[in-house]
Design a protein around this motif. Structure first.
Motif, PDB file in Angstrom:
ATOM      1  N   SER A  12       0.597   2.297  -4.818  1.00  0.00           N
ATOM      2  CA  SER A  12       0.759   0.899  -4.420  1.00  0.00           C
ATOM      3  C   SER A  12       1.656   0.190  -5.436  1.00  0.00           C
ATOM      4  O   SER A  12       1.625   0.516  -6.630  1.00  0.00           O
ATOM      5  CB  SER A  12      -0.605   0.204  -4.342  1.00  0.00           C
ATOM      6  N   ILE A  13       2.433  -0.780  -4.953  1.00  0.00           N
ATOM      7  CA  ILE A  13       3.396  -1.475  -5.816  1.00  0.00           C
ATOM      8  C   ILE A  13       3.269  -2.974  -5.611  1.00  0.00           C
ATOM      9  O   ILE A  13       3.227  -3.450  -4.476  1.00  0.00           O
ATOM     10  CB  ILE A  13       4.839  -1.016  -5.506  1.00  0.00           C
ATOM     11  N   LYS A  14       3.213  -3.718  -6.702  1.00  0.00           N
ATOM     12  CA  LYS A  14       3.148  -5.179  -6.668  1.00  0.00           C
ATOM     13  C   LYS A  14       4.557  -5.730  -6.817  1.00  0.00           C
ATOM     14  O   LYS A  14       5.264  -5.387  -7.757  1.00  0.00           O
ATOM     15  CB  LYS A  14       2.256  -5.670  -7.811  1.00  0.00           C
ATOM     16  N   LEU A  15       4.970  -6.569  -5.864  1.00  0.00           N
ATOM     17  CA  LEU A  15       6.283  -7.215  -5.911  1.00  0.00           C
ATOM     18  C   LEU A  15       6.106  -8.723  -5.920  1.00  0.00           C
ATOM     19  O   LEU A  15       5.063  -9.232  -5.516  1.00  0.00           O
ATOM     20  CB  LEU A  15       7.115  -6.816  -4.691  1.00  0.00           C
TER      21      LEU A  15
ATOM     22  N   LEU B 116      13.706  -2.402   4.449  1.00  0.00           N
ATOM     23  CA  LEU B 116      12.575  -1.598   4.873  1.00  0.00           C
ATOM     24  C   LEU B 116      12.032  -0.948   3.607  1.00  0.00           C
ATOM     25  O   LEU B 116      12.774  -0.253   2.902  1.00  0.00           O
ATOM     26  CB  LEU B 116      13.027  -0.536   5.872  1.00  0.00           C
ATOM     27  N   LEU B 117      10.779  -1.199   3.291  1.00  0.00           N
ATOM     28  CA  LEU B 117      10.171  -0.714   2.043  1.00  0.00           C
ATOM     29  C   LEU B 117       9.023   0.230   2.345  1.00  0.00           C
ATOM     30  O   LEU B 117       8.161  -0.080   3.168  1.00  0.00           O
ATOM     31  CB  LEU B 117       9.630  -1.886   1.218  1.00  0.00           C
ATOM     32  N   ILE B 118       9.012   1.374   1.632  1.00  0.00           N
ATOM     33  CA  ILE B 118       7.911   2.329   1.754  1.00  0.00           C
ATOM     34  C   ILE B 118       7.569   2.844   0.349  1.00  0.00           C
ATOM     35  O   ILE B 118       8.316   3.640  -0.215  1.00  0.00           O
ATOM     36  CB  ILE B 118       8.272   3.518   2.669  1.00  0.00           C
ATOM     37  N   PRO B 119       6.451   2.373  -0.241  1.00  0.00           N
ATOM     38  CA  PRO B 119       6.005   2.935  -1.519  1.00  0.00           C
ATOM     39  C   PRO B 119       5.535   4.375  -1.284  1.00  0.00           C
ATOM     40  O   PRO B 119       4.648   4.605  -0.478  1.00  0.00           O
ATOM     41  CB  PRO B 119       4.841   2.042  -1.940  1.00  0.00           C
ATOM     42  N   ARG B 120       6.130   5.344  -1.967  1.00  0.00           N
ATOM     43  CA  ARG B 120       5.852   6.751  -1.695  1.00  0.00           C
ATOM     44  C   ARG B 120       4.766   7.371  -2.576  1.00  0.00           C
ATOM     45  O   ARG B 120       4.136   8.333  -2.177  1.00  0.00           O
ATOM     46  CB  ARG B 120       7.139   7.571  -1.838  1.00  0.00           C
ATOM     47  N   SER B 121       4.556   6.854  -3.793  1.00  0.00           N
ATOM     48  CA  SER B 121       3.619   7.525  -4.711  1.00  0.00           C
ATOM     49  C   SER B 121       2.374   6.725  -5.036  1.00  0.00           C
ATOM     50  O   SER B 121       1.338   7.299  -5.333  1.00  0.00           O
ATOM     51  CB  SER B 121       4.326   7.868  -6.023  1.00  0.00           C
TER      52      SER B 121
ATOM     53  N   GLU C 198       0.823  -1.202   0.000  1.00  0.00           N
ATOM     54  CA  GLU C 198       0.000   0.000   0.000  1.00  0.00           C
ATOM     55  C   GLU C 198       0.862   1.259   0.000  1.00  0.00           C
ATOM     56  O   GLU C 198       1.899   1.316   0.656  1.00  0.00           O
ATOM     57  CB  GLU C 198      -0.898  -0.002   1.239  1.00  0.00           C
ATOM     58  N   CYS C 199       0.413   2.267  -0.721  1.00  0.00           N
ATOM     59  CA  CYS C 199       1.112   3.549  -0.764  1.00  0.00           C
ATOM     60  C   CYS C 199       1.256   4.098   0.658  1.00  0.00           C
ATOM     61  O   CYS C 199       0.287   4.104   1.421  1.00  0.00           O
ATOM     62  CB  CYS C 199       0.321   4.527  -1.641  1.00  0.00           C
ATOM     63  N   GLN C 200       2.456   4.499   1.028  1.00  0.00           N
ATOM     64  CA  GLN C 200       2.827   5.023   2.344  1.00  0.00           C
ATOM     65  C   GLN C 200       2.839   3.961   3.442  1.00  0.00           C
ATOM     66  O   GLN C 200       3.079   4.287   4.606  1.00  0.00           O
ATOM     67  CB  GLN C 200       1.958   6.222   2.753  1.00  0.00           C
ATOM     68  N   GLY C 201       2.579   2.699   3.089  1.00  0.00           N
ATOM     69  CA  GLY C 201       2.708   1.614   4.070  1.00  0.00           C
ATOM     70  C   GLY C 201       4.183   1.366   4.354  1.00  0.00           C
ATOM     71  O   GLY C 201       5.056   1.718   3.550  1.00  0.00           O
ATOM     72  N   ILE C 202       4.471   0.776   5.496  1.00  0.00           N
ATOM     73  CA  ILE C 202       5.850   0.481   5.896  1.00  0.00           C
ATOM     74  C   ILE C 202       5.961  -1.030   6.035  1.00  0.00           C
ATOM     75  O   ILE C 202       5.192  -1.654   6.774  1.00  0.00           O
ATOM     76  CB  ILE C 202       6.205   1.186   7.217  1.00  0.00           C
ATOM     77  N   TYR C 203       6.928  -1.615   5.323  1.00  0.00           N
ATOM     78  CA  TYR C 203       7.075  -3.065   5.263  1.00  0.00           C
ATOM     79  C   TYR C 203       8.529  -3.449   5.536  1.00  0.00           C
ATOM     80  O   TYR C 203       9.452  -2.709   5.185  1.00  0.00           O
ATOM     81  CB  TYR C 203       6.675  -3.591   3.880  1.00  0.00           C
ATOM     82  N   LEU C 204       8.700  -4.627   6.114  1.00  0.00           N
ATOM     83  CA  LEU C 204      10.032  -5.178   6.332  1.00  0.00           C
ATOM     84  C   LEU C 204      10.058  -6.544   5.664  1.00  0.00           C
ATOM     85  O   LEU C 204       9.225  -7.414   5.973  1.00  0.00           O
ATOM     86  CB  LEU C 204      10.321  -5.289   7.830  1.00  0.00           C
ATOM     87  N   VAL C 205      10.966  -6.723   4.697  1.00  0.00           N
ATOM     88  CA  VAL C 205      11.060  -7.970   3.940  1.00  0.00           C
ATOM     89  C   VAL C 205      12.463  -8.542   4.083  1.00  0.00           C
ATOM     90  O   VAL C 205      13.452  -7.824   4.000  1.00  0.00           O
ATOM     91  CB  VAL C 205      10.672  -7.760   2.449  1.00  0.00           C
TER      92      VAL C 205
ATOM     93  N   SER D 248      15.762   1.352 -10.895  1.00  0.00           N
ATOM     94  CA  SER D 248      14.353   1.025 -11.148  1.00  0.00           C
ATOM     95  C   SER D 248      13.497   1.288  -9.900  1.00  0.00           C
ATOM     96  O   SER D 248      12.336   1.675 -10.015  1.00  0.00           O
ATOM     97  CB  SER D 248      14.210  -0.431 -11.592  1.00  0.00           C
ATOM     98  N   THR D 249      14.078   1.097  -8.723  1.00  0.00           N
ATOM     99  CA  THR D 249      13.357   1.367  -7.477  1.00  0.00           C
ATOM    100  C   THR D 249      13.067   2.856  -7.353  1.00  0.00           C
ATOM    101  O   THR D 249      11.963   3.254  -6.966  1.00  0.00           O
ATOM    102  CB  THR D 249      14.192   0.877  -6.269  1.00  0.00           C
ATOM    103  N   GLY D 250      14.039   3.670  -7.695  1.00  0.00           N
ATOM    104  CA  GLY D 250      13.843   5.117  -7.651  1.00  0.00           C
ATOM    105  C   GLY D 250      12.807   5.601  -8.644  1.00  0.00           C
ATOM    106  O   GLY D 250      12.042   6.526  -8.350  1.00  0.00           O
ATOM    107  N   ARG D 251      12.764   4.970  -9.814  1.00  0.00           N
ATOM    108  CA  ARG D 251      11.806   5.401 -10.841  1.00  0.00           C
ATOM    109  C   ARG D 251      10.359   5.208 -10.404  1.00  0.00           C
ATOM    110  O   ARG D 251       9.482   5.919 -10.860  1.00  0.00           O
ATOM    111  CB  ARG D 251      12.064   4.676 -12.166  1.00  0.00           C
ATOM    112  N   VAL D 252      10.105   4.230  -9.523  1.00  0.00           N
ATOM    113  CA  VAL D 252       8.728   4.020  -9.041  1.00  0.00           C
ATOM    114  C   VAL D 252       8.540   4.613  -7.643  1.00  0.00           C
ATOM    115  O   VAL D 252       7.517   4.393  -7.007  1.00  0.00           O
ATOM    116  CB  VAL D 252       8.322   2.524  -9.062  1.00  0.00           C
ATOM    117  N   ASN D 253       9.530   5.386  -7.178  1.00  0.00           N
ATOM    118  CA  ASN D 253       9.472   6.085  -5.891  1.00  0.00           C
ATOM    119  C   ASN D 253       9.211   5.129  -4.731  1.00  0.00           C
ATOM    120  O   ASN D 253       8.361   5.377  -3.884  1.00  0.00           O
ATOM    121  CB  ASN D 253       8.435   7.211  -5.928  1.00  0.00           C
ATOM    122  N   LEU D 254       9.951   4.009  -4.737  1.00  0.00           N
ATOM    123  CA  LEU D 254       9.895   3.023  -3.664  1.00  0.00           C
ATOM    124  C   LEU D 254      11.143   3.185  -2.810  1.00  0.00           C
ATOM    125  O   LEU D 254      12.249   2.933  -3.281  1.00  0.00           O
ATOM    126  CB  LEU D 254       9.822   1.603  -4.228  1.00  0.00           C
TER     127      LEU D 254
END
Length: 158
Positions: free
Chosen positions: A142-145, A135-140, A75-82, A103-109
């Motif tokens: 939602s992102i599917k990984l 630690l992952l935070i989608p900024r703009s 989720e956008c602005q969610g905080i995840y640890l993988v 590529s991570t920067g291009r999707v603002n992750l």
């Protein structure tokens, strides 16, 4: 041995000598290794850094809300640890630094490396032994990984 960043040949040797465990040799770049995500992921209450000597497992007990299913987008602005697929057993003279792949920067992750007992992002001290986490935070948006995606890269130095 020369000082500086390790070339791909030295990274291959580190894999063969079990200093890097769980790495896919096809992910080696000229002077870095792409780190890949596993399917072990948690939604977190906030951003936490481990204290010196504190494990990521301790952080998860304190700060995780629940396990996340990678079948769902982050989720956008969610905080995840993988947890990453790679584990390190660095020799005493070797340290490492990580950074996001372009590529991570291009999707603002935002993707920041965490490790057991290390109270800093993206840096591993000489001789580090243990698991690696992002630690992952989608900024703009939602992102599917999927497991095996490479979001971060590591460089080794002496």
């Amino acid at each position: 041995m020369a000082l500086g960043a390790f070339p791909s040949q030295r990274i291959v040797k580190m894999i063969n000598e079990n200093q890097i465990i769980g790495a896919d040799a096809s992910r080696i770049q000229p002077s870095s290794l792409d780190l890949t995500i596993s399917d072990e992921i948690y939604k977190m209450k906030g951003v936490f850094l481990p204290r010196t000597g504190e494990s990521i497992s301790d952080l998860l007990r304190e700060g995780s809300l629940f396990s996340w299913d990678l079948g769902k987008p982050l989720e956008c602005q969610g905080i995840y640890l993988v947890r990453l697929n790679e584990t390190l057993a660095l020799p005493p003279s070797v340290y490492a630094r990580t950074n996001n792949k372009s590529s991570t920067g291009r999707v603002n992750l935002q993707a920041r490396l965490l490790a057991d007992g290390i109270s800093r992002f993206d840096q591993l001290p000489r001789g580090y032994r243990g698991n690696l986490w992002l630690l992952l935070i989608p900024r703009s948006f939602s992102i599917k990984l999927t497991p095996g995606d490479a979001l971060n890269q590591i460089r080794f130095f002496n």
